[in-house]
Design an enzyme around this catalytic site. Sequence first.
Site, PDB file in Angstrom:
ATOM      1  N   CYS A 156     -27.164  21.219  12.936  1.00 13.35           N
ATOM      2  CA  CYS A 156     -28.027  20.733  14.007  1.00 13.35           C
ATOM      3  C   CYS A 156     -28.153  19.207  13.924  1.00 13.35           C
ATOM      4  O   CYS A 156     -27.169  18.488  13.883  1.00 13.35           O
ATOM      5  CB  CYS A 156     -29.371  21.448  13.931  1.00 13.35           C
ATOM      6  SG  CYS A 156     -30.443  21.184  15.363  1.00 13.35           S
ATOM      7  N   ASP A 312     -25.719  29.216  22.678  1.00 16.91           N
ATOM      8  CA  ASP A 312     -26.700  28.288  22.117  1.00 16.91           C
ATOM      9  C   ASP A 312     -27.345  27.497  23.258  1.00 16.91           C
ATOM     10  O   ASP A 312     -26.687  26.707  23.929  1.00 16.91           O
ATOM     11  CB  ASP A 312     -25.998  27.339  21.140  1.00 16.91           C
ATOM     12  CG  ASP A 312     -26.969  26.472  20.353  1.00 16.91           C
ATOM     13  OD1 ASP A 312     -28.118  26.309  20.808  1.00 16.91           O
ATOM     14  OD2 ASP A 312     -26.570  25.950  19.298  1.00 16.91           O
ATOM     15  N   HIS A 341     -28.128  29.595  18.808  1.00 13.64           N
ATOM     16  CA  HIS A 341     -28.304  28.507  17.846  1.00 13.64           C
ATOM     17  C   HIS A 341     -28.674  29.049  16.468  1.00 13.64           C
ATOM     18  O   HIS A 341     -28.041  28.706  15.465  1.00 13.64           O
ATOM     19  CB  HIS A 341     -29.407  27.579  18.367  1.00 13.64           C
ATOM     20  CG  HIS A 341     -29.542  26.299  17.598  1.00 13.64           C
ATOM     21  ND1 HIS A 341     -28.684  25.240  17.754  1.00 13.64           N
ATOM     22  CD2 HIS A 341     -30.458  25.907  16.660  1.00 13.64           C
ATOM     23  CE1 HIS A 341     -29.053  24.248  16.955  1.00 13.64           C
ATOM     24  NE2 HIS A 341     -30.132  24.637  16.287  1.00 13.64           N
TER      25      HIS A 341
END
Length: 474
Positions: A156, A312, A341
């Site tokens: 991320c 995601d 995600h």
Amino acid sequence: MATDRPLNPFALALNTQRELLESTTEAFEKGDVTAEQLDTVAEVEVGETPSEVVYTENKLELLHYEPLTEEQHDVPILVTYALINKPFILDLQPDRSVVRRLLEAGHDVYLVDWNEPSRLDQHLTLDDYVSRYIDNCVDVVRERSGQDSINVLGYCMGGTMAAMYAALKPEKVRSLGLMAAGLYFEDESGGVLELWGDDAYYDPEDVTEAFGNMPAEMLDVGFALMDPVTNFVSKYVRFYDNLEDDDFVENFARMERWLDEGIDVAGEAYKQFLTDIYQGNELYENELHLDGKHVDVTNIDMPVLLIMGEYDHLIPAEASEPFADVVGTDDVEQIKYPTGHIGLSVSSSSHEDVWPRVAEWYYEKSPVEADEAAVEVEIEDTAGAVESAAESETAEPGPGAGDGGTDVEVAVAEAVADGDLESVNGIGPTYAERLREAGIDGLAALAAADPESVAGAAEVPVSRAEDWIGQAAA
């Protein structure tokens, strides 16, 4: 269809009463279970893979995980986590732990746990995190492993910072994995978050001036509102419907704990990330500077792996894929998997299909010369021990001399035949289990197997199967 049968008001009343009784009984039963399961929710454990803190700086802790194989690859992996939320999402539970999958494949794993910044940390910049904190952690891992460069896996926001670091210090990064990383923000490629963060609607300085740091509560609400029905209604309905399923309740509790334990983001770093990365797209456009240093993405000349979730909605695949076009290497591979995600980290299918591939990619992109030398030394030492033991025997042939060699040679042969698959460098519990299911239950069986069968059983490339067979036969 019409019917001549008259409506029976007594039957209707009885059916209604029965359904009400059943619903009431179920509610009471659920109530009894709820009290027990709420204890489970409160006491659930996360991040249980053993580790030790090997370096600290400010709030940062560098974790080193205990190995799960007898030997580890020479080139370790450093996981750079996001500044948002806690990193135990990568070690949620044993069967859904990214950390464990890498350890089981024979990797040596480190992880950066940023912990929560205080009000005093509000002036920390992206340069502080990238050029100071990450660089210091990389140097610690390099020193501990004896390697000039190491593997890096960024998740991320941590993936975005890992890309910045690789551009600034390419000589220290052997290979670069970027998981659900925001790298390209243009034409709404970043989804709803990019739209909400557009400079036409939002100025992050308004938040930092008011709070100093970006409060975790504001981030949590923003993320939840991206899918409000699921986050505020549906998941609690599913929880109620599955109250009697212990596994479901424990999984639910672990995820809720991660979602509830958000951490603030240092104000200046947050502001820079929003204005320069989201709003300015400066990383992709190769215009980003950190404290005057150009983050030249063409310097990223090492192998790159982009790991993306097809569904995601936080960091869509479209916010990662184009980055392959601007880095300085042609050795870019992509894994786009049908999950979200968080699913990349915790879904059971990701752990079956994605993470063995990621672990294999790091194995292939790490030099094998050092591993081969270690194997040769081990073989030579074993041969020397056998030779010394044989020379110490009397001239009279011992038992077994006429049918296969000295006692020592026979013992060595038996040890190899009965050896554990996990003694082979690169075979962890997951690969060993797959091989045993295919009937390859020891070193002797592995040495006698053909590479294609081993590769098919373990779901690895033939080249790696050949390496395992060579180790088993040595």
